[in-house]
Write a protein that holds these residues in place. Structure first.
Motif, short mmCIF file in Angstrom:
data_model
loop_
_atom_site.label_atom_id
_atom_site.label_comp_id
_atom_site.label_asym_id
_atom_site.label_seq_id
_atom_site.Cartn_x
_atom_site.Cartn_y
_atom_site.Cartn_z
N ILE A 23 0.84 -1.20 0.00
CA ILE A 23 0.00 0.00 0.00
C ILE A 23 0.88 1.25 0.00
CG2 ILE A 23 -1.80 1.30 1.22
CD1 ILE A 23 -2.86 -1.35 0.23
N ALA A 24 1.90 1.25 0.85
CA ALA A 24 2.80 2.41 0.95
C ALA A 24 3.46 2.69 -0.39
CB ALA A 24 3.84 2.18 2.04
N ASP A 25 3.92 1.64 -1.06
CA ASP A 25 4.55 1.82 -2.37
C ASP A 25 3.57 2.41 -3.39
OD1 ASP A 25 6.92 0.81 -1.39
OD2 ASP A 25 6.71 -1.17 -2.33
N ALA A 26 2.32 1.93 -3.36
CA ALA A 26 1.32 2.46 -4.29
C ALA A 26 1.01 3.93 -4.00
CB ALA A 26 0.04 1.62 -4.19
N LEU A 27 1.19 4.33 -2.76
CA LEU A 27 0.93 5.72 -2.37
C LEU A 27 2.17 6.60 -2.45
CD1 LEU A 27 -1.22 5.03 0.84
CD2 LEU A 27 -2.07 5.86 -1.37
N ASN A 28 3.32 5.99 -2.71
CA ASN A 28 4.61 6.69 -2.71
C ASN A 28 4.91 7.34 -1.36
OD1 ASN A 28 5.51 6.11 -5.32
ND2 ASN A 28 4.19 7.71 -6.17
N ILE A 29 4.68 6.54 -0.30
CA ILE A 29 5.01 6.99 1.06
C ILE A 29 5.82 5.89 1.73
CG2 ILE A 29 2.99 8.48 1.30
CD1 ILE A 29 1.66 6.26 2.98
N ASP A 30 6.42 6.20 2.87
CA ASP A 30 7.15 5.19 3.63
C ASP A 30 6.17 4.20 4.24
OD1 ASP A 30 9.65 6.30 3.18
OD2 ASP A 30 9.56 7.55 4.99
N ARG A 31 6.62 2.97 4.40
CA ARG A 31 5.78 1.96 5.05
C ARG A 31 5.41 2.40 6.46
NH1 ARG A 31 5.43 -1.05 8.95
NH2 ARG A 31 7.55 -0.59 9.58
N SER A 32 6.35 3.03 7.15
CA SER A 32 6.08 3.45 8.52
C SER A 32 4.96 4.50 8.57
CB SER A 32 7.34 4.00 9.18
OG SER A 32 7.82 5.13 8.49
N THR A 33 4.88 5.35 7.57
CA THR A 33 3.79 6.33 7.52
C THR A 33 2.45 5.62 7.41
OG1 THR A 33 5.24 7.96 6.47
CG2 THR A 33 2.85 8.32 6.25
N TYR A 34 2.39 4.63 6.52
CA TYR A 34 1.14 3.87 6.39
C TYR A 34 0.84 3.12 7.68
CZ TYR A 34 -2.51 0.77 4.99
OH TYR A 34 -3.71 0.11 4.96
N ALA A 35 1.86 2.55 8.31
CA ALA A 35 1.66 1.83 9.57
C ALA A 35 1.05 2.74 10.63
CB ALA A 35 2.98 1.24 10.06
N TYR A 36 1.46 4.02 10.64
CA TYR A 36 0.88 4.99 11.59
C TYR A 36 -0.62 5.15 11.34
CZ TYR A 36 5.63 6.46 12.91
OH TYR A 36 6.91 6.50 13.36
N TYR A 37 -1.05 5.09 10.08
CA TYR A 37 -2.47 5.19 9.77
C TYR A 37 -3.21 4.01 10.41
CZ TYR A 37 -1.06 8.33 5.89
OH TYR A 37 -0.53 9.32 5.12
N GLU A 38 -2.66 2.81 10.26
CA GLU A 38 -3.32 1.62 10.81
C GLU A 38 -3.32 1.63 12.34
OE1 GLU A 38 -2.16 -2.18 9.24
OE2 GLU A 38 -2.85 -1.66 7.22
#
Length: 133
Positions: A23-38
């Protein structure tokens, strides 16, 4: 939004068999940023929320918890299990064919009851089309 928002993200992501990195790659963000969302630590902006919903194949209303009396659109295992218990209580001790459901029929009914009204209608219409084949 809230921790519940993060739980919904995680639920739909896992349902699609995506990793946080996917998901992070598809959004062009760091995985950790996406993890913060979850985790509910941070929230995506509206533009990112819309992108996430598209990636997961859901609408933004599936991801955002509802307040008030509206039906919750997330179908969780817990909600399906609650419906299964209700169905078992309703059919217990009844002998007519309508109440004498198999385990599979009860599971299908529980999933149906756990859906929001739009999805129920879609499932119903699809079931009718299958029956006509």
């Amino acid at each position: 939004m809230s921790i519940e928002f993060g739980q919904r993200l995680q639920y739909y992501r896992r349902n699609c068999e995506f990793t946080q990195k996917n998901i992070a790659d598809a959004l062009n963000i760091d995985r950790s940023t996406y993890a913060y969302y979850e985790r509910g630590t941070t929230e995506p902006d509206l533009k990112t929320l819309v992108k996430i919903a598209k990636i997961l194949g859901v609408t933004t209303s599936h991801l955002i918890p509802h307040d008030g009396e509206g039906e919750d659109v997330a179908v969780t295992d817990r909600r399906v299990k609650r419906e299964q218990k209700e169905i078992s209580k309703e059919t217990e001790g009844r002998s007519s064919k309508v109440y004498n459901l198999s385990r599979g029929e009860k599971e299908i009914l529980a999933v149906f009851r756990a859906l929001d009204s739009d999805k129920r209608k879609t499932l119903y219409e699809y079931s009718l089309s299958l029956a006509k084949e």
